[in-house]
Design a protein around this motif. Sequence first.
Motif, short mmCIF file in Angstrom:
data_model
loop_
_atom_site.label_atom_id
_atom_site.label_comp_id
_atom_site.label_asym_id
_atom_site.label_seq_id
_atom_site.Cartn_x
_atom_site.Cartn_y
_atom_site.Cartn_z
N ASP A 224 0.82 -1.22 0.00
CA ASP A 224 0.00 0.00 0.00
C ASP A 224 0.85 1.27 0.00
O ASP A 224 0.39 2.33 -0.39
N SER B 69 4.40 2.90 -5.04
CA SER B 69 3.76 3.52 -6.19
C SER B 69 2.99 2.46 -6.96
O SER B 69 3.23 1.25 -6.82
N GLU B 70 2.08 2.91 -7.79
CA GLU B 70 1.29 1.98 -8.59
C GLU B 70 2.18 1.14 -9.50
O GLU B 70 1.96 -0.06 -9.69
N GLU B 71 3.25 1.77 -10.05
CA GLU B 71 4.15 1.06 -10.95
C GLU B 71 4.92 -0.03 -10.22
O GLU B 71 5.02 -1.16 -10.70
N ARG C 129 4.14 -1.48 -7.38
CA ARG C 129 3.22 -2.51 -6.92
C ARG C 129 2.92 -3.49 -8.06
O ARG C 129 2.89 -4.71 -7.87
N ALA C 130 2.70 -2.94 -9.27
CA ALA C 130 2.42 -3.80 -10.43
C ALA C 130 3.61 -4.68 -10.77
O ALA C 130 3.46 -5.86 -11.10
N GLU D 128 3.92 -7.50 -8.17
CA GLU D 128 2.89 -8.52 -8.39
C GLU D 128 3.23 -9.39 -9.60
O GLU D 128 3.02 -10.61 -9.58
#
Length: 452
Positions: free
Chosen positions: A101, A104-106, A108-109, A112
Amino acid sequence: MAQKKSGAQREHRRKRRARNRAISFVVFLILIVGIGFGGYMGVRFFLKMSSENHVREEQHLEAVLSENAIVSDNSVPESVLPEIPVEEDEVPPEEIEVDLDELSEEERAVRELVASMPLEEKIAGLFVIHPEAITGVDPVVIAGDGTRSALEQNAIGGFWYQPKNVTGAEEIKEMISGTKEMYREIYGRDIMLFVQEEGAMNTIAGTTTGESAIDAAAVIGASGDASNAYNGYLNLARILHNYGMPCDFGINCAVKQTEDCYLGERAFHEDAQIVAEMVNSATRGLNDQMVFACLMDFPGEGRLTADPGVEATYVDATLEQMQETDLLAFQAGIDAKAPMIRMSAAYYKEAFGEDVPATFSESVISNLRNELGFSGVIVSADLSLPSINAKYSAADSAVLALQAGCDIILCPSDYTLAHAAIAAAVANGTITEQRIEESLIRIYMMQQNAGE
């Protein structure tokens, strides 16, 4: 007469009771002894069965691990895959949990994606190799069915193209674009492609393509004007970008400490400050055209008169001496946001205390991470170099480079053995899967940040 008979009967009954008590006592003793002996034998049987089960479990574990290990003469020596003791309550850095959480979105992606990959694919993603290593064709000059088949079977991280792979301007363009397209179709992500382009050494620019290359580093350095380094490498980056080439082993950070330095015109200058300015500007030039710059070869080879790739070569300098000269250029490149640094194959025992090539030295790489503050991708030395192969097998060198802290394993002499050695190291706990993921995350984050 009756009295005599009565007394005799009483005496007979007394003797009979005494005999019965004696028999009962003997039977009791026999029963106790029997129970004790039976218990003793039972315990022995239990212990024997437990011991045999333990042996069978150990044999089963060894069999499982042997399935992942390299066999026969290509086996990974135990000396190369030691047990790594972990102090009680100590958590290895790569196993510290990350709060997704807070990322950054990048990132985290990317995390994953890496977590979802099979282990075999994660390991393969660390390798940058010559295309000939998996295609069975020499030289590779097109991206055809052979390249597709090789990529489908080997999820390698990238290719390093040599001059022999370049037969013309259109041909190299088609091979680069075809390889990229194939890789995206198979794996849904980008492949890293490298050339070594630095003015004095060229793969695309200035060779068979007819394009003009930049001046050699020594010519740029002699001008004393750092803007020449920026403009020269910006022009070089435009050429590479036009061909679709994303990565360049292109910036030599050597500070020449001797007139007969083996690098010759590949080194910018003998003055550390001038070299630092040139490296900073050259890095910015490549970055501004979205070509990944790789600084070479840490922690510096400007003191060497012999090529450390040919035979084992020692750098005669203390850490303090290197901090005043050699390391300044690398710091300047890091400050200019160089995304990659390649390690040297030379030995720096006097400065860092380890009698191994820099690419296998935890002390050298720790200095790069902690003292110079580099958080980008660390590329091993070319592991096919004669000086490395003379002492280390393909299996050894791949494991040692990863253990030392390298992210990209560059051109082992045998890719298949190197991949299998890392798989065996994961199986026996010498290297964790999290350690592999850590390097992949750095590599993929670098690609994400390219802005392409």
